[in-house]
Design an enzyme around this catalytic site. Structure first.
Site, mmCIF file in Angstrom:
data_model
loop_
_atom_site.group_PDB
_atom_site.id
_atom_site.type_symbol
_atom_site.label_atom_id
_atom_site.label_comp_id
_atom_site.label_asym_id
_atom_site.label_seq_id
_atom_site.Cartn_x
_atom_site.Cartn_y
_atom_site.Cartn_z
ATOM 1 C CD GLN A 123 -2.847 80.729 75.654
ATOM 2 O OE1 GLN A 123 -2.063 80.265 76.477
ATOM 3 N NE2 GLN A 123 -3.035 80.178 74.467
ATOM 4 C CG HIS A 133 4.523 80.029 73.763
ATOM 5 N ND1 HIS A 133 4.495 79.786 72.409
ATOM 6 C CD2 HIS A 133 3.215 80.226 74.120
ATOM 7 C CE1 HIS A 133 3.246 79.857 71.976
ATOM 8 N NE2 HIS A 133 2.444 80.100 72.990
ATOM 9 C CD GLU A 134 1.999 79.315 77.742
ATOM 10 O OE1 GLU A 134 1.043 80.114 77.858
ATOM 11 O OE2 GLU A 134 2.081 78.499 76.807
ATOM 12 C CG HIS A 137 0.374 83.738 75.688
ATOM 13 N ND1 HIS A 137 -0.430 84.155 74.647
ATOM 14 C CD2 HIS A 137 0.692 82.457 75.412
ATOM 15 C CE1 HIS A 137 -0.568 83.152 73.783
ATOM 16 N NE2 HIS A 137 0.107 82.113 74.222
ATOM 17 N N GLY A 139 1.378 74.479 77.678
ATOM 18 C CA GLY A 139 1.231 75.654 78.525
ATOM 19 C C GLY A 139 -0.076 76.376 78.235
ATOM 20 C CB CYS A 164 -0.330 79.547 70.173
ATOM 21 S SG CYS A 164 -1.093 80.493 71.484
ATOM 22 C CG LEU A 165 -3.382 75.257 73.652
ATOM 23 C CD1 LEU A 165 -3.713 75.007 75.111
ATOM 24 C CD2 LEU A 165 -3.697 74.020 72.823
HETATM 25 ZN ZN ZN Z 1 0.346 80.354 73.247
#
Ligand code: ZN
Length: 171
Positions: free
Chosen positions: A48, A128-129, A132, A43, A86-87
């Site tokens: 991000q 999770h997204e 964000h 995701g 997480c990226l």
């Molecule tokens: Zn993340």
């Protein structure tokens, strides 16, 4: 388009609703899918990539969802524990407990309303997204013990950010 790293204030902002689903947004979503794939992610949320708006992309087993103005309508009572990463927080992986099933509502890339029940990876990635978009990171949701274990890594990331390492340059 680049992925911002831990320490970037955009990751802590409550993002604004999208008021128009148009060609420009579709292009941005396509670019995000490409970037997510390059990064081997499940995701990627708009903030991000430094856009404080409420949308994200997901990919589970080759199926992509483009999600705009998401809402969780219902959460199941059963909880599940699963390791997340997480990226924007490279090198940190810890277990997070979340509802196993959720019922969600969102607009797709054509502006059409979708209502879906999600389980397993879809449910996990969606939550999770969505976090964000509210400025919440998975590291906020880990156990007190794990918070202590990752504190140093997060401190290093923050220092690097303050020294000018703002984006993932390895993707
Ligand atoms: Zn993340």
């Amino acid at each position: 388009m680049k992925i911002v790293l831990y320490g970037n204030p955009t990751l802590r902002v409550k993002s604004a609703e999208v008021d128009k689903v148009d060609g420009e947004l579709r292009e941005t979503l396509d670019e995000m899918v490409e970037l997510m794939r390059k990064a081997n992610g499940v995701g990627l949320a708009a903030n991000q990539v430094d856009i404080a708006k409420r949308f994200f992309v997901l990919e589970v087993e080759g199926n992509v969802k483009k999600v705009i103005n998401p809402e969780i309508l219902e959460s199941g009572e059963e909880m599940a524990e699963f390791e997340e990463g997480c990226l924007s927080i490279p090198g940190v992986f810890k277990k997070v407990t979340r509802p196993e099933k959720i019922k969600v509502k969102y607009l797709d890339e054509n502006g059409e309303e979708k209502i879906e029940e999600l389980t397993e990876m879809w449910s996990r990635a969606f939550q999770h997204e969505l976090d964000h978009l509210d400025g919440v990171l998975f590291t906020d949701r880990i156990s007190v013990l794990n918070k202590r274990l990752v504190a140093k890594k997060l401190e290093v990331l923050k220092k690097d950010y303050n020294k000018g390492k703002i984006y993932r340059e390895d993707i």
